[in-house]
Scaffold this motif. Sequence first.
Motif, PDB file in Angstrom:
ATOM      1  N   ALA A  50      52.911 -55.728 -21.288  1.00 33.60           N
ATOM      2  CA  ALA A  50      54.335 -55.356 -21.926  1.00 33.60           C
ATOM      3  C   ALA A  50      55.142 -55.626 -20.641  1.00 33.60           C
ATOM      4  O   ALA A  50      56.188 -56.325 -20.767  1.00 33.60           O
ATOM      5  N   THR A  51      54.630 -55.163 -19.478  1.00 39.12           N
ATOM      6  CA  THR A  51      55.529 -55.269 -18.257  1.00 39.12           C
ATOM      7  C   THR A  51      55.832 -56.668 -17.811  1.00 39.12           C
ATOM      8  O   THR A  51      56.930 -56.989 -17.304  1.00 39.12           O
ATOM      9  N   VAL A  52      54.669 -57.449 -17.796  1.00 35.11           N
ATOM     10  CA  VAL A  52      54.861 -58.877 -17.516  1.00 35.11           C
ATOM     11  C   VAL A  52      55.921 -59.470 -18.610  1.00 35.11           C
ATOM     12  O   VAL A  52      56.680 -60.348 -18.186  1.00 35.11           O
ATOM     13  N   ARG A  75      55.999 -66.856 -22.487  1.00 29.62           N
ATOM     14  CA  ARG A  75      54.575 -66.961 -22.893  1.00 29.62           C
ATOM     15  C   ARG A  75      53.888 -65.929 -21.847  1.00 29.62           C
ATOM     16  O   ARG A  75      53.707 -66.344 -20.744  1.00 29.62           O
ATOM     17  N   VAL A  76      53.152 -65.013 -22.465  1.00 22.75           N
ATOM     18  CA  VAL A  76      52.348 -64.174 -21.732  1.00 22.75           C
ATOM     19  C   VAL A  76      50.773 -64.366 -21.862  1.00 22.75           C
ATOM     20  O   VAL A  76      50.303 -64.316 -23.008  1.00 22.75           O
ATOM     21  N   ASP A  77      50.241 -64.901 -20.825  1.00 23.50           N
ATOM     22  CA  ASP A  77      48.622 -65.106 -20.801  1.00 23.50           C
ATOM     23  C   ASP A  77      47.886 -64.075 -20.171  1.00 23.50           C
ATOM     24  O   ASP A  77      48.252 -63.885 -19.217  1.00 23.50           O
ATOM     25  N   ASP A  78      46.829 -63.671 -21.026  1.00 21.77           N
ATOM     26  CA  ASP A  78      45.917 -62.466 -20.637  1.00 21.77           C
ATOM     27  C   ASP A  78      45.309 -62.905 -19.309  1.00 21.77           C
ATOM     28  O   ASP A  78      45.161 -61.977 -18.445  1.00 21.77           O
ATOM     29  N   GLY A  79      44.782 -64.078 -19.143  1.00 22.46           N
ATOM     30  CA  GLY A  79      44.127 -64.515 -17.882  1.00 22.46           C
ATOM     31  C   GLY A  79      45.192 -64.385 -16.537  1.00 22.46           C
ATOM     32  O   GLY A  79      44.740 -63.973 -15.851  1.00 22.46           O
ATOM     33  N   ALA A  80      46.452 -64.825 -16.962  1.00 18.01           N
ATOM     34  CA  ALA A  80      47.270 -64.533 -15.616  1.00 18.01           C
ATOM     35  C   ALA A  80      47.878 -63.304 -15.549  1.00 18.01           C
ATOM     36  O   ALA A  80      47.839 -62.954 -14.178  1.00 18.01           O
ATOM     37  N   VAL A  81      48.039 -62.414 -16.448  1.00 17.93           N
ATOM     38  CA  VAL A  81      48.221 -61.142 -16.374  1.00 17.93           C
ATOM     39  C   VAL A  81      47.261 -60.202 -15.508  1.00 17.93           C
ATOM     40  O   VAL A  81      47.259 -59.482 -14.793  1.00 17.93           O
ATOM     41  N   THR A  82      45.874 -60.476 -15.928  1.00 15.45           N
ATOM     42  CA  THR A  82      44.702 -59.853 -15.533  1.00 15.45           C
ATOM     43  C   THR A  82      44.584 -60.259 -13.971  1.00 15.45           C
ATOM     44  O   THR A  82      44.428 -59.503 -13.116  1.00 15.45           O
ATOM     45  N   ALA A  83      44.811 -61.790 -13.472  1.00 18.12           N
ATOM     46  CA  ALA A  83      44.765 -61.823 -12.176  1.00 18.12           C
ATOM     47  C   ALA A  83      45.889 -61.355 -11.355  1.00 18.12           C
ATOM     48  O   ALA A  83      45.626 -60.903 -10.202  1.00 18.12           O
ATOM     49  N   HIS A 444      45.318 -67.224  -3.409  1.00 20.93           N
ATOM     50  CA  HIS A 444      46.085 -66.035  -3.889  1.00 20.93           C
ATOM     51  C   HIS A 444      46.399 -66.157  -5.445  1.00 20.93           C
ATOM     52  O   HIS A 444      45.897 -67.358  -6.127  1.00 20.93           O
ATOM     53  N   ALA A 445      46.419 -65.202  -6.239  1.00 23.89           N
ATOM     54  CA  ALA A 445      46.650 -65.240  -7.634  1.00 23.89           C
ATOM     55  C   ALA A 445      47.973 -65.780  -7.907  1.00 23.89           C
ATOM     56  O   ALA A 445      48.948 -65.799  -7.351  1.00 23.89           O
ATOM     57  N   LEU A 446      47.985 -66.757  -8.908  1.00 23.20           N
ATOM     58  CA  LEU A 446      49.178 -67.199  -9.690  1.00 23.20           C
ATOM     59  C   LEU A 446      50.288 -66.341 -10.161  1.00 23.20           C
ATOM     60  O   LEU A 446      49.498 -65.339 -10.503  1.00 23.20           O
ATOM     61  N   PRO A 447      51.402 -66.424 -10.230  1.00 18.49           N
ATOM     62  CA  PRO A 447      52.323 -65.513 -10.881  1.00 18.49           C
ATOM     63  C   PRO A 447      52.159 -65.598 -12.243  1.00 18.49           C
ATOM     64  O   PRO A 447      51.851 -66.410 -13.028  1.00 18.49           O
ATOM     65  N   PRO A 448      52.247 -64.430 -12.920  1.00 13.39           N
ATOM     66  CA  PRO A 448      52.236 -64.068 -14.549  1.00 13.39           C
ATOM     67  C   PRO A 448      53.504 -64.467 -15.145  1.00 13.39           C
ATOM     68  O   PRO A 448      53.419 -64.726 -16.352  1.00 13.39           O
ATOM     69  N   GLY A 453      60.425 -74.005 -18.478  1.00 20.29           N
ATOM     70  CA  GLY A 453      61.043 -74.399 -17.580  1.00 20.29           C
ATOM     71  C   GLY A 453      61.023 -73.633 -16.220  1.00 20.29           C
ATOM     72  O   GLY A 453      61.447 -74.140 -15.040  1.00 20.29           O
ATOM     73  N   GLY A 454      60.403 -72.412 -16.104  1.00 19.39           N
ATOM     74  CA  GLY A 454      60.304 -71.740 -15.164  1.00 19.39           C
ATOM     75  C   GLY A 454      59.349 -72.280 -14.137  1.00 19.39           C
ATOM     76  O   GLY A 454      58.558 -73.298 -14.295  1.00 19.39           O
ATOM     77  N   PRO A 455      59.041 -71.425 -12.896  1.00 20.08           N
ATOM     78  CA  PRO A 455      58.235 -71.868 -11.690  1.00 20.08           C
ATOM     79  C   PRO A 455      57.078 -71.631 -12.202  1.00 20.08           C
ATOM     80  O   PRO A 455      56.579 -70.542 -12.690  1.00 20.08           O
TER      81      PRO A 455
END
Length: 475
Positions: A50-52, A75-83, A444-448, A453-455
Amino acid sequence: MDSDFSALSAGTSHAWAALGADPALVERVSYGGRPGGLPARLPVMGLARATVAVCSLAAAELASVRTGRAVPRVRVDDGAVTAAFLSERLVRVDGRAGTGFAPLSRFWRAADGWVRTHANYPHHRDRLLRALGVPDGPGVADAVAEAVAGRRAVDVEDAVYAAGGLAVAVRDVARWAAHEQGALVPARPLLTLERVDGPAEAGPPRAWSRVTGAGTPLLPCAGVRVLDLTRVLAGPVATRTLALLGADVLRIDAPHLPESQEAHDDTGMGKRSTTLDLGRRADHRVFEELLADAHVVVTGYRPGALDRFGLSAEALAERRPGLVVGQLSAWGRYGPWRGRRGFDSLVQAATGIALLEGSGGEPGALPAQALDHGTGYLLAAAVLRALTGRCGPDGGGTRLVRVALTQTAHWLVHGPAGTPARDGGLDPERWTTTKDTPTGRLRHALPPVAYEGGPSDWTRPPGPWGADPARWATA
């Protein structure tokens, strides 16, 4: 997914409503990825998603306002959020992991329960030992254990606080609700976003007129200058996110309060870092020159600690009309604990989370410093929404954002964050990247935070803490 869509969207909708945003935009958020990160008894994964999600949506909304295009889909991806929520644990420099919590930052058994201490910084460690009457040296951990074991937990809490250290008695949810500080929390919102009285600067922030925000990638904070006066971990997460989105972020620390390079390797992504002693006239003059061209100031020190330097919200609004001011605290800016220092682990212990996550009568911890990370993304989202408001037809005036770890903790325990997650594991190779930096080869972890079109990554790695000049990168 490990929760149905209604459970996923409930947490996002709640946080988005707290930001005062258009509820219809939540429909532009979708969720995916490998399910099951951040397993816990409490719905930590729901809070993280939710916060991401609201941070990503706030970035997309600002991008729309600045370009005149439709709001990009999120798009919110669980893997990216967890990392991302485990980012400080995933950092490697030349293959070496960080040291994590210091030996005296842990739970201790007291005469009538448990105490949680935080002693990662040398000055906090010294104050802890002084409060307990324990000399430093070999066997110090055993001596601390013995000193705490002979006292009531609240007596240790009071003694360490009086010495300027950090310790809290471990409470359950009911005891926190009955506490004079905890009893005030339920009546407070998750966050606040409001105007501050003072001179009004109408229209978009200065220097924005020459920035379209229409490049590739789409950077909604292009041209935005951010003064970052925060320390581990929530504040730096927020400003790291603003840097991802194109902001020129300059972190400022006092030279007598050095930061861990390990922490900076994680949260210094995209930023520059300098030191200024605001108590010195020359350094304060430099800060005022930076402030004159800033659009955002984010502070993460305990409430009132920076007021003597003219950094209260009211003083900033008077000197720099149209500024967005973000303020982060551990316990909130109200109640008897409003002036206390605090960290994620201490808030977990005080609010009942540690006992909920423990077993066999012993306290435990969340699978990540989720209060820090979640509050950081909420803070970034609120700053983005404040910037969106500054671009509107009624955009004059200073915006004030306030968030607190204890409010996020209350949301986790009592709010609609979703259902607890099972352990689905994490593939670090997919959600981390490696690059050369001035301090070594950094993983380092990638941004969630993600939208069309975003970075996908920061434009610059962190350098040595405090080594950059005290000036803006952009002319």
